[in-house]
Scaffold this motif. Structure first.
Motif, PDB file in Angstrom:
ATOM      1  N   TYR A   1      73.058  40.026  46.841  1.00 36.01           N
ATOM      2  CA  TYR A   1      74.124  39.916  47.827  1.00 36.01           C
ATOM      3  C   TYR A   1      74.997  41.159  47.782  1.00 36.01           C
ATOM      4  CZ  TYR A   1      72.213  35.306  47.465  1.00 36.01           C
ATOM      5  OH  TYR A   1      71.322  34.262  47.445  1.00 36.01           O
ATOM      6  N   PRO A   2      75.610  41.522  48.890  1.00 32.25           N
ATOM      7  CA  PRO A   2      76.300  42.805  48.973  1.00 32.25           C
ATOM      8  C   PRO A   2      77.610  42.895  48.196  1.00 32.25           C
ATOM      9  CG  PRO A   2      76.534  41.564  51.016  1.00 32.25           C
ATOM     10  CD  PRO A   2      75.546  40.825  50.183  1.00 32.25           C
ATOM     11  N   GLY A   3      78.155  41.787  47.749  1.00 30.89           N
ATOM     12  CA  GLY A   3      79.456  41.812  47.090  1.00 30.89           C
ATOM     13  C   GLY A   3      79.389  42.225  45.635  1.00 30.89           C
ATOM     14  N   GLY A   4      80.531  42.056  44.955  1.00 36.49           N
ATOM     15  CA  GLY A   4      80.651  42.391  43.553  1.00 36.49           C
ATOM     16  C   GLY A   4      80.493  41.168  42.672  1.00 36.49           C
ATOM     17  N   HIS A   5      81.416  41.041  41.701  1.00 35.92           N
ATOM     18  CA  HIS A   5      81.308  39.965  40.705  1.00 35.92           C
ATOM     19  C   HIS A   5      82.016  38.703  41.215  1.00 35.92           C
ATOM     20  CE1 HIS A   5      80.081  38.799  36.703  1.00 35.92           C
ATOM     21  NE2 HIS A   5      81.287  38.333  36.428  1.00 35.92           N
ATOM     22  N   GLY A   6      81.391  38.080  42.198  1.00 37.31           N
ATOM     23  CA  GLY A   6      81.938  36.861  42.784  1.00 37.31           C
ATOM     24  C   GLY A   6      80.891  36.229  43.676  1.00 37.31           C
ATOM     25  N   ILE A   7      81.172  35.019  44.131  1.00 34.40           N
ATOM     26  CA  ILE A   7      80.214  34.246  44.923  1.00 34.40           C
ATOM     27  C   ILE A   7      80.669  34.251  46.377  1.00 34.40           C
ATOM     28  CG2 ILE A   7      79.079  32.014  45.231  1.00 34.40           C
ATOM     29  CD1 ILE A   7      79.826  31.438  42.266  1.00 34.40           C
ATOM     30  N   GLY A   8      79.941  34.970  47.226  1.00 32.07           N
ATOM     31  CA  GLY A   8      80.256  35.028  48.644  1.00 32.07           C
ATOM     32  C   GLY A   8      79.590  33.895  49.409  1.00 32.07           C
ATOM     33  N   GLN A   9      79.853  33.859  50.709  1.00 34.99           N
ATOM     34  CA  GLN A   9      79.358  32.758  51.533  1.00 34.99           C
ATOM     35  C   GLN A   9      77.830  32.743  51.619  1.00 34.99           C
ATOM     36  OE1 GLN A   9      81.113  30.135  52.894  1.00 34.99           O
ATOM     37  NE2 GLN A   9      82.661  31.013  51.515  1.00 34.99           N
ATOM     38  N   GLY A  10      77.206  33.905  51.712  1.00 35.51           N
ATOM     39  CA  GLY A  10      75.750  33.940  51.778  1.00 35.51           C
ATOM     40  C   GLY A  10      75.110  33.418  50.507  1.00 35.51           C
ATOM     41  N   GLU A  11      75.663  33.811  49.376  1.00 39.55           N
ATOM     42  CA  GLU A  11      75.141  33.329  48.090  1.00 39.55           C
ATOM     43  C   GLU A  11      75.356  31.824  47.952  1.00 39.55           C
ATOM     44  OE1 GLU A  11      75.221  34.711  43.416  1.00 39.55           O
ATOM     45  OE2 GLU A  11      76.709  35.518  44.805  1.00 39.55           O
ATOM     46  N   LEU A  12      76.543  31.364  48.344  1.00 41.56           N
ATOM     47  CA  LEU A  12      76.827  29.933  48.277  1.00 41.56           C
ATOM     48  C   LEU A  12      75.837  29.146  49.118  1.00 41.56           C
ATOM     49  CD1 LEU A  12      78.548  27.492  47.498  1.00 41.56           C
ATOM     50  CD2 LEU A  12      80.106  28.089  49.368  1.00 41.56           C
ATOM     51  N   ALA A  13      75.561  29.612  50.332  1.00 41.42           N
ATOM     52  CA  ALA A  13      74.618  28.907  51.207  1.00 41.42           C
ATOM     53  C   ALA A  13      73.236  28.822  50.570  1.00 41.42           C
ATOM     54  CB  ALA A  13      74.547  29.598  52.562  1.00 41.42           C
ATOM     55  N   ASP A  14      72.795  29.899  49.933  1.00 37.42           N
ATOM     56  CA  ASP A  14      71.482  29.897  49.294  1.00 37.42           C
ATOM     57  C   ASP A  14      71.445  28.970  48.082  1.00 37.42           C
ATOM     58  OD1 ASP A  14      70.581  31.668  51.180  1.00 37.42           O
ATOM     59  OD2 ASP A  14      70.602  33.421  49.861  1.00 37.42           O
ATOM     60  N   VAL A  15      72.533  28.935  47.330  1.00 40.96           N
ATOM     61  CA  VAL A  15      72.619  28.028  46.184  1.00 40.96           C
ATOM     62  C   VAL A  15      72.559  26.576  46.658  1.00 40.96           C
ATOM     63  CG1 VAL A  15      74.144  27.151  44.367  1.00 40.96           C
ATOM     64  CG2 VAL A  15      73.838  29.623  44.670  1.00 40.96           C
ATOM     65  N   VAL A  16      73.314  26.250  47.684  1.00 38.92           N
ATOM     66  CA  VAL A  16      73.313  24.883  48.201  1.00 38.92           C
ATOM     67  C   VAL A  16      71.912  24.489  48.666  1.00 38.92           C
ATOM     68  CG1 VAL A  16      74.181  23.388  50.047  1.00 38.92           C
ATOM     69  CG2 VAL A  16      75.754  24.897  48.815  1.00 38.92           C
ATOM     70  N   ALA A  17      71.235  25.378  49.388  1.00 45.33           N
ATOM     71  CA  ALA A  17      69.883  25.076  49.853  1.00 45.33           C
ATOM     72  C   ALA A  17      68.927  24.865  48.680  1.00 45.33           C
ATOM     73  CB  ALA A  17      69.377  26.207  50.748  1.00 45.33           C
ATOM     74  N   PHE A  18      69.061  25.692  47.643  1.00 54.26           N
ATOM     75  CA  PHE A  18      68.221  25.550  46.450  1.00 54.26           C
ATOM     76  C   PHE A  18      68.456  24.197  45.782  1.00 54.26           C
ATOM     77  CE2 PHE A  18      67.874  25.897  41.826  1.00 54.26           C
ATOM     78  CZ  PHE A  18      66.582  26.379  41.663  1.00 54.26           C
ATOM     79  N   VAL A  19      69.711  23.831  45.582  1.00 53.92           N
ATOM     80  CA  VAL A  19      70.012  22.573  44.898  1.00 53.92           C
ATOM     81  C   VAL A  19      69.577  21.379  45.759  1.00 53.92           C
ATOM     82  CG1 VAL A  19      71.836  21.143  43.897  1.00 53.92           C
ATOM     83  CG2 VAL A  19      71.874  23.621  43.571  1.00 53.92           C
ATOM     84  N   GLU A  20      69.819  21.463  47.053  1.00 59.31           N
ATOM     85  CA  GLU A  20      69.376  20.371  47.940  1.00 59.31           C
ATOM     86  C   GLU A  20      67.877  20.146  47.816  1.00 59.31           C
ATOM     87  OE1 GLU A  20      72.681  20.594  51.572  1.00 59.31           O
ATOM     88  OE2 GLU A  20      70.741  21.638  51.770  1.00 59.31           O
ATOM     89  N   SER A  21      67.114  21.214  47.716  1.00 58.82           N
ATOM     90  CA  SER A  21      65.656  21.064  47.610  1.00 58.82           C
ATOM     91  C   SER A  21      65.252  20.480  46.267  1.00 58.82           C
ATOM     92  CB  SER A  21      64.971  22.420  47.824  1.00 58.82           C
ATOM     93  OG  SER A  21      65.194  23.282  46.733  1.00 58.82           O
ATOM     94  N   ARG A  22      66.087  20.606  45.251  1.00 60.28           N
ATOM     95  CA  ARG A  22      65.784  20.070  43.925  1.00 60.28           C
ATOM     96  C   ARG A  22      66.105  18.581  43.807  1.00 60.28           C
ATOM     97  NH1 ARG A  22      64.119  24.476  44.221  1.00 60.28           N
ATOM     98  NH2 ARG A  22      62.265  23.210  44.432  1.00 60.28           N
ATOM     99  N   VAL A  23      67.128  18.131  44.531  1.00 56.26           N
ATOM    100  CA  VAL A  23      67.566  16.733  44.354  1.00 56.26           C
ATOM    101  C   VAL A  23      67.149  15.841  45.521  1.00 56.26           C
ATOM    102  CG1 VAL A  23      69.516  17.432  42.945  1.00 56.26           C
ATOM    103  CG2 VAL A  23      69.847  17.112  45.398  1.00 56.26           C
ATOM    104  N   ALA A  24      66.436  16.417  46.489  1.00 51.28           N
ATOM    105  CA  ALA A  24      66.006  15.631  47.653  1.00 51.28           C
ATOM    106  C   ALA A  24      65.050  14.511  47.227  1.00 51.28           C
ATOM    107  CB  ALA A  24      65.321  16.549  48.651  1.00 51.28           C
TER     108      ALA A  24
END
Length: 217
Positions: free
Chosen positions: A194-217
């Motif tokens: 992701y293009p940012g620094g040491h933090g969680i931006g919106q794009g990263e958050l969206a990808d994390v949510v999608a990853f977790v959703e696919s794990r607990v579905a």
């Protein structure tokens, strides 16, 4: 209720069923157990969220371990060995205790860590791969102490590794090396840069949510 070694925040699902899945959240250096709750709120509603507080006070927050800077500056630091061992044990004990206390499903427990919390999460996954159903490690690296481990049970383990292209605290190359190693030993690795620094931006958050959703579905 079983005593849980680490201070924590517990957010239960609205219907709070027994044997529900859970995520244990590990914050970064100098933060606390509240820090990643805004991230956790975006995760699937059926998850118990147990956000743990690191054991040692630091600058108004808490830390999982002191840094070993003998290899150079912050960008090449490693965990202090004794502190790291203590925190790994405290987290593992807290996961066991919380699983009993909150009637969690022991086969559906995930880890989500940022920075020091990501480093800790990756090491925990290598020490007990059968204990964790999936791992999210954001802006962290694989500690040297665990870099040679290739345990049974890691094959196919879902691991998300996120990094910031502009991260000057933990360079993207260190996160990429962790992802490389997990792929090498057979984990099912999802990478995100992701293009940012040491933090969680919106794009990263969206990808994390999608990853977790696919794990607990």
């Amino acid at each position: 209720m079983t005593e849980i070694p680490l201070e924590h925040v517990h957010v239960a699902p609205d219907d709070d069923p027994e044997d529900a899945p859970a995520v244990f959240v590990l914050h970064g250096r100098g933060a606390d157990e509240e820090d990643l709750l805004p991230v956790a709120r975006h995760l699937p509603d059926e998850l118990h969220v147990i956000s743990l507080r690191a054991p040692d006070p630091l600058q108004g927050g808490y830390t999982w371990y002191e840094l070993d800077l003998s290899a150079g500056g912050l960008e090449s630091s490693q965990p202090d060995a004794a502190d790291f061992r203590r925190s790994l044990d405290l987290v593992a004990e807290s996961v066991d205790a919380a699983t009993e206390a909150y009637a969690l499903d022991p086969d559906r427990i995930g880890l989500l860590g940022f920075s020091q919390g990501a480093i800790t999460s990756l090491s925990l996954a290598l020490e007990e791969p059968d204990r964790y159903a999936w791992v999210v490690a954001l802006h962290g690296y694989l500690a040297d102490a665990h870099s040679d481990l290739a345990p049974e049970g890691i094959e196919g383990k879902p691991v998300f590794v996120g990094a910031g292209a502009g991260d000057r605290v933990i360079p993207e190359s260190r996160s990429a090396a962790a992802a490389d190693r997990f792929e090498e030993i057979g984990a099912d690795v999802t990478r995100g840069s992701y293009p940012g620094g040491h933090g969680i931006g919106q794009g990263e958050l969206a990808d994390v949510v999608a990853f977790v959703e696919s794990r607990v579905a």
